[in-house]
Design a protein around this motif. Structure first.
Motif, PDB file in Angstrom:
ATOM      1  N   VAL A 116     -33.155  -1.128  -5.471  1.00  0.00           N
ATOM      2  CA  VAL A 116     -31.760  -1.139  -5.030  1.00  0.00           C
ATOM      3  C   VAL A 116     -31.009  -2.285  -5.704  1.00  0.00           C
ATOM      4  O   VAL A 116     -29.867  -2.114  -6.165  1.00  0.00           O
ATOM      5  CB  VAL A 116     -31.672  -1.254  -3.489  1.00  0.00           C
ATOM      6  N   THR A 117     -31.639  -3.449  -5.794  1.00  0.00           N
ATOM      7  CA  THR A 117     -31.019  -4.591  -6.453  1.00  0.00           C
ATOM      8  C   THR A 117     -30.754  -4.291  -7.927  1.00  0.00           C
ATOM      9  O   THR A 117     -29.700  -4.641  -8.467  1.00  0.00           O
ATOM     10  CB  THR A 117     -31.914  -5.838  -6.324  1.00  0.00           C
ATOM     11  N   LEU A 118     -31.700  -3.645  -8.567  1.00  0.00           N
ATOM     12  CA  LEU A 118     -31.556  -3.294  -9.981  1.00  0.00           C
ATOM     13  C   LEU A 118     -30.382  -2.335 -10.178  1.00  0.00           C
ATOM     14  O   LEU A 118     -29.529  -2.544 -11.048  1.00  0.00           O
ATOM     15  CB  LEU A 118     -32.860  -2.654 -10.460  1.00  0.00           C
ATOM     16  N   PHE A 119     -30.304  -1.312  -9.361  1.00  0.00           N
ATOM     17  CA  PHE A 119     -29.202  -0.357  -9.456  1.00  0.00           C
ATOM     18  C   PHE A 119     -27.865  -1.027  -9.170  1.00  0.00           C
ATOM     19  O   PHE A 119     -26.887  -0.848  -9.906  1.00  0.00           O
ATOM     20  CB  PHE A 119     -29.431   0.812  -8.491  1.00  0.00           C
ATOM     21  N   TYR A 120     -27.816  -1.810  -8.113  1.00  0.00           N
ATOM     22  CA  TYR A 120     -26.573  -2.490  -7.730  1.00  0.00           C
ATOM     23  C   TYR A 120     -26.120  -3.458  -8.819  1.00  0.00           C
ATOM     24  O   TYR A 120     -24.931  -3.547  -9.144  1.00  0.00           O
ATOM     25  CB  TYR A 120     -26.769  -3.221  -6.403  1.00  0.00           C
ATOM     26  N   SER A 121     -27.057  -4.189  -9.398  1.00  0.00           N
ATOM     27  CA  SER A 121     -26.721  -5.169 -10.427  1.00  0.00           C
ATOM     28  C   SER A 121     -26.140  -4.497 -11.668  1.00  0.00           C
ATOM     29  O   SER A 121     -25.157  -4.977 -12.243  1.00  0.00           O
ATOM     30  CB  SER A 121     -27.959  -5.980 -10.797  1.00  0.00           C
ATOM     31  N   ARG A 122     -26.740  -3.405 -12.101  1.00  0.00           N
ATOM     32  CA  ARG A 122     -26.227  -2.689 -13.284  1.00  0.00           C
ATOM     33  C   ARG A 122     -24.867  -2.061 -12.998  1.00  0.00           C
ATOM     34  O   ARG A 122     -23.989  -2.049 -13.862  1.00  0.00           O
ATOM     35  CB  ARG A 122     -27.215  -1.622 -13.743  1.00  0.00           C
ATOM     36  N   THR A 123     -24.663  -1.560 -11.783  1.00  0.00           N
ATOM     37  CA  THR A 123     -23.364  -0.999 -11.426  1.00  0.00           C
ATOM     38  C   THR A 123     -22.301  -2.097 -11.388  1.00  0.00           C
ATOM     39  O   THR A 123     -21.198  -1.919 -11.924  1.00  0.00           O
ATOM     40  CB  THR A 123     -23.443  -0.297 -10.062  1.00  0.00           C
ATOM     41  N   LEU A 124     -22.630  -3.223 -10.796  1.00  0.00           N
ATOM     42  CA  LEU A 124     -21.706  -4.352 -10.745  1.00  0.00           C
ATOM     43  C   LEU A 124     -21.418  -4.884 -12.149  1.00  0.00           C
ATOM     44  O   LEU A 124     -20.288  -5.276 -12.452  1.00  0.00           O
ATOM     45  CB  LEU A 124     -22.281  -5.461  -9.862  1.00  0.00           C
ATOM     46  N   GLN A 125     -22.413  -4.871 -13.005  1.00  0.00           N
ATOM     47  CA  GLN A 125     -22.229  -5.294 -14.395  1.00  0.00           C
ATOM     48  C   GLN A 125     -21.174  -4.423 -15.072  1.00  0.00           C
ATOM     49  O   GLN A 125     -20.260  -4.937 -15.728  1.00  0.00           O
ATOM     50  CB  GLN A 125     -23.551  -5.202 -15.138  1.00  0.00           C
TER      51      GLN A 125
END
Length: 121
Positions: free
Chosen positions: A41-50
């Motif tokens: 979830v952190t990985l997905f959220y981080s790439r989306t926020l990026q």
């Protein structure tokens, strides 16, 4: 209007790269080992926020490659910390390099599409 289009394009690319990162993590995991759900979830959220941040960064007076790669590197550092604490140095390097590449892609594609839209008007 152009800014909203750029934010939407870059965020969509961020969502796609986030899904690709999570899928890659699931594929390369050894048999019988499931990656931690919180990290996925952190990985997905981080790439989306990026992608979202890259969409807003059009006013930063840098070349798109420097801007996208820089934001990608900064957003990936927080992901690398988890891998470094678990002594997974290869994983940390891969996350950092992937973040830079995804940042380049998001900023390059968003800049190109917005520029093409402005030229048609």
């Amino acid at each position: 209007m152009v800014r909203i289009k750029r934010i939407a394009i870059a965020t969509a690319i961020g969502i796609l790269t986030g899904l690709y990162c999570v899928g890659s993590l699931l594929v390369i995991a050894p048999p019988g080992v499931t990656p931690e759900p919180w990290f996925m979830v952190t990985l997905f959220y981080s790439r989306t926020l990026q992608g979202f941040l890259i969409g807003f960064a059009d006013a930063v007076p840098l070349h798109w490659a420097v801007r996208g790669g820089g934001i990608g590197a900064l957003m990936s550092i927080q992901l690398c910390i988890v891998s470094l604490f678990s002594h997974n140095y290869t994983g940390a390097v891969l996350l950092l390099v992937a973040g830079i590449i995804y940042g380049l892609l998001a900023d390059g594609i968003a800049s190109r599409l917005v520029r093409d839209t402005m030229m048609k008007k």
